[in-house]
Design a protein around this motif. Sequence first.
Motif, mmCIF file in Angstrom:
data_model
loop_
_atom_site.group_PDB
_atom_site.id
_atom_site.type_symbol
_atom_site.label_atom_id
_atom_site.label_comp_id
_atom_site.label_asym_id
_atom_site.label_seq_id
_atom_site.Cartn_x
_atom_site.Cartn_y
_atom_site.Cartn_z
ATOM 1 N N GLY A 69 12.136 -19.865 -2.575
ATOM 2 C CA GLY A 69 12.286 -21.472 -2.364
ATOM 3 C C GLY A 69 11.196 -22.133 -3.188
ATOM 4 O O GLY A 69 10.635 -23.175 -2.684
ATOM 5 N N ARG A 70 10.752 -21.456 -4.085
ATOM 6 C CA ARG A 70 9.715 -22.194 -5.180
ATOM 7 C C ARG A 70 10.002 -22.429 -6.418
ATOM 8 O O ARG A 70 11.215 -22.055 -6.999
ATOM 9 C CB ARG A 70 8.582 -21.030 -5.249
ATOM 10 C CG ARG A 70 7.825 -20.348 -4.035
ATOM 11 C CD ARG A 70 7.519 -21.207 -3.039
ATOM 12 N NE ARG A 70 6.433 -22.215 -3.101
ATOM 13 C CZ ARG A 70 5.104 -22.178 -2.668
ATOM 14 N NH1 ARG A 70 4.984 -21.305 -2.036
ATOM 15 N NH2 ARG A 70 4.216 -22.892 -2.883
ATOM 16 N N ALA A 71 9.468 -23.568 -6.997
ATOM 17 C CA ALA A 71 9.834 -24.251 -8.394
ATOM 18 C C ALA A 71 9.349 -23.242 -9.498
ATOM 19 O O ALA A 71 9.959 -23.424 -10.511
ATOM 20 C CB ALA A 71 9.485 -25.519 -8.273
ATOM 21 N N GLY A 191 4.943 -16.345 1.248
ATOM 22 C CA GLY A 191 5.080 -16.908 0.179
ATOM 23 C C GLY A 191 5.619 -18.137 -0.324
ATOM 24 O O GLY A 191 5.493 -18.732 -1.446
ATOM 25 N N SER A 192 6.148 -18.770 0.614
ATOM 26 C CA SER A 192 6.813 -20.243 0.618
ATOM 27 C C SER A 192 5.957 -21.228 1.200
ATOM 28 O O SER A 192 6.346 -22.542 1.124
ATOM 29 C CB SER A 192 8.176 -20.057 1.438
ATOM 30 O OG SER A 192 7.935 -19.915 2.718
ATOM 31 N N ILE A 196 -0.167 -22.018 -3.339
ATOM 32 C CA ILE A 196 -0.092 -20.858 -4.244
ATOM 33 C C ILE A 196 0.311 -19.677 -3.566
ATOM 34 O O ILE A 196 -0.474 -19.554 -2.441
ATOM 35 C CB ILE A 196 -1.055 -20.574 -5.234
ATOM 36 C CG1 ILE A 196 -1.454 -22.123 -6.106
ATOM 37 C CG2 ILE A 196 -1.000 -19.563 -6.107
ATOM 38 C CD1 ILE A 196 -2.808 -21.798 -6.884
ATOM 39 N N ALA A 197 1.182 -18.897 -3.952
ATOM 40 C CA ALA A 197 1.362 -17.466 -3.323
ATOM 41 C C ALA A 197 1.170 -16.569 -4.567
ATOM 42 O O ALA A 197 1.689 -16.705 -5.416
ATOM 43 C CB ALA A 197 2.678 -17.471 -2.804
ATOM 44 N N GLY A 213 2.394 -8.264 -10.885
ATOM 45 C CA GLY A 213 2.031 -9.214 -10.121
ATOM 46 C C GLY A 213 3.044 -10.469 -10.154
ATOM 47 O O GLY A 213 3.571 -10.538 -11.372
ATOM 48 N N MET A 214 2.854 -11.429 -9.086
ATOM 49 C CA MET A 214 3.843 -12.609 -9.077
ATOM 50 C C MET A 214 2.964 -13.600 -8.755
ATOM 51 O O MET A 214 2.230 -13.605 -7.437
ATOM 52 C CB MET A 214 5.108 -12.336 -8.483
ATOM 53 C CG MET A 214 6.097 -13.437 -8.690
ATOM 54 S SD MET A 214 6.757 -13.862 -10.341
ATOM 55 C CE MET A 214 7.688 -12.080 -10.466
ATOM 56 N N LEU A 215 2.985 -14.860 -9.412
ATOM 57 C CA LEU A 215 2.436 -15.983 -8.833
ATOM 58 C C LEU A 215 3.825 -17.316 -8.730
ATOM 59 O O LEU A 215 4.330 -17.237 -9.437
ATOM 60 C CB LEU A 215 1.310 -16.660 -9.871
ATOM 61 C CG LEU A 215 0.462 -17.873 -9.502
ATOM 62 C CD1 LEU A 215 -0.873 -17.960 -10.138
ATOM 63 C CD2 LEU A 215 1.484 -19.158 -9.730
ATOM 64 N N LEU A 216 3.431 -17.546 -7.473
ATOM 65 C CA LEU A 216 4.601 -18.330 -7.045
ATOM 66 C C LEU A 216 3.847 -20.238 -6.682
ATOM 67 O O LEU A 216 2.818 -19.802 -5.950
ATOM 68 C CB LEU A 216 5.368 -18.157 -5.784
ATOM 69 C CG LEU A 216 6.268 -16.685 -6.090
ATOM 70 C CD1 LEU A 216 6.592 -16.557 -4.643
ATOM 71 C CD2 LEU A 216 7.162 -16.747 -7.030
ATOM 72 N N THR A 217 4.523 -20.981 -6.944
ATOM 73 C CA THR A 217 4.022 -22.310 -6.774
ATOM 74 C C THR A 217 5.017 -23.331 -6.990
ATOM 75 O O THR A 217 5.829 -23.281 -7.556
ATOM 76 C CB THR A 217 2.734 -22.871 -7.642
ATOM 77 O OG1 THR A 217 2.072 -24.053 -7.026
ATOM 78 C CG2 THR A 217 3.084 -22.686 -9.050
#
Length: 424
Positions: A69-71, A191-192, A196-197, A213-217
Amino acid sequence: MRPPANARPASPSRGRPGRAGPAHPLEWPVYDEGVAARVTELITLGRTFDYDYGSELAELERSFAERHGRAHALALTSGTAGLLAAYFALGVGPGDEVIVPNLTFFSTASPLFLLGAVPVLCDAGDGSGNVDPADVEALVTPRTAAIAVTHLWGHSCDMDALRAVASRHGLALVEDCSHAHGSTFRSRPVGSMGDIAVFSVGGRKLVSGGMGGMLLTDSEDVFARACLLTNFRHRTDLTIDAARYEPFLLTGLGGNFRISTPGAVLAQSHLDRLDELVGRRVANMSALSAGLGALPGVRPSPVAEGVTMGAWYDGVVEVTPECPFSRDELVAAGQERGLKVRAPATRPLHVFPLFQGTAPDWSPQVAAAVRAAAAVNDRPFPRSAELFARWMKLPVNFLWEENSPLVGAYVDAFDDAFSMARTA
């Protein structure tokens, strides 16, 4: 099954000779023939890298963002690169403090040194090994720039309480989700919930591209700054819209941490099956924990109300003082019987020289941060040390079949070791 009070643990060198033990399946990561064929095709076509934000990279990022559910999502070479990008994107710099868990893989904290920042270690708060929000809040000072937490072994931290702490003090909250693919907290995926995750998408993680790796925000600015640190033209001018960053789109800001095209395809194959893989991992870990938990002094890891476990990365059980073996003796007894058990690789950060003030003399900025960290963390961390000394890692990173007979073989082998202790 409890041994007499005066029973002495059997030495691993005594008793029966070592033997092969149960046959173990392949260790994770494992890939099916379909994805192997796709990777072979990419190699044949010379598409082992991605400068132009192709479909494989875009699909992996879109899938991660939608699942959580991240942009915004940014695929990188490793979780470590993702954490460096996260701290950089938040503007963390020389002299800033970031509160981090003491009980975590060192990459949760070590990228801070590259920025001249100071990791402030927080002791474990409960049996999961995660931090207690009240302990985190007690460490906040005027120099604190952010809070970073790890969902250790895949067990979510209390994100509502931590979110409240961060909000009260105007601090960013970073989730290190490297162990926690598929875990949830009160029905929300890890992560939601942070600003930042960061996920590791490499090594033996449940979603693995070999290295990744993965960055979510949800923040456009955080995404843009992280992207500029880790990429340059093509990727940056295709995915960064804000006019303020236009002068930097061609050059980036000095880093090149792009995941490979084959790595993105490999990781996507696991992400597509994540619910199935989590189900199998949880079933095997639950069966192992229940079987070994019937032995005296072996306690399954607690799972808090409202938490569901995902990967059970490095699944552990606790060897309590009631056990006739110490953790190390029990590990040795299991290994003698061919069992893939050991102490966890993740250990308290305060025991490493880098966190004790051993500073690199060739980098003044890093050295200053290391010395400052040693000073601020010159205190005991009893709960972290106690938990690590008792934890035994189980072989959950193997691709066990559902209702695997290995569960019974493990319980029987340890029961054999306890029988030796009772008769010693």
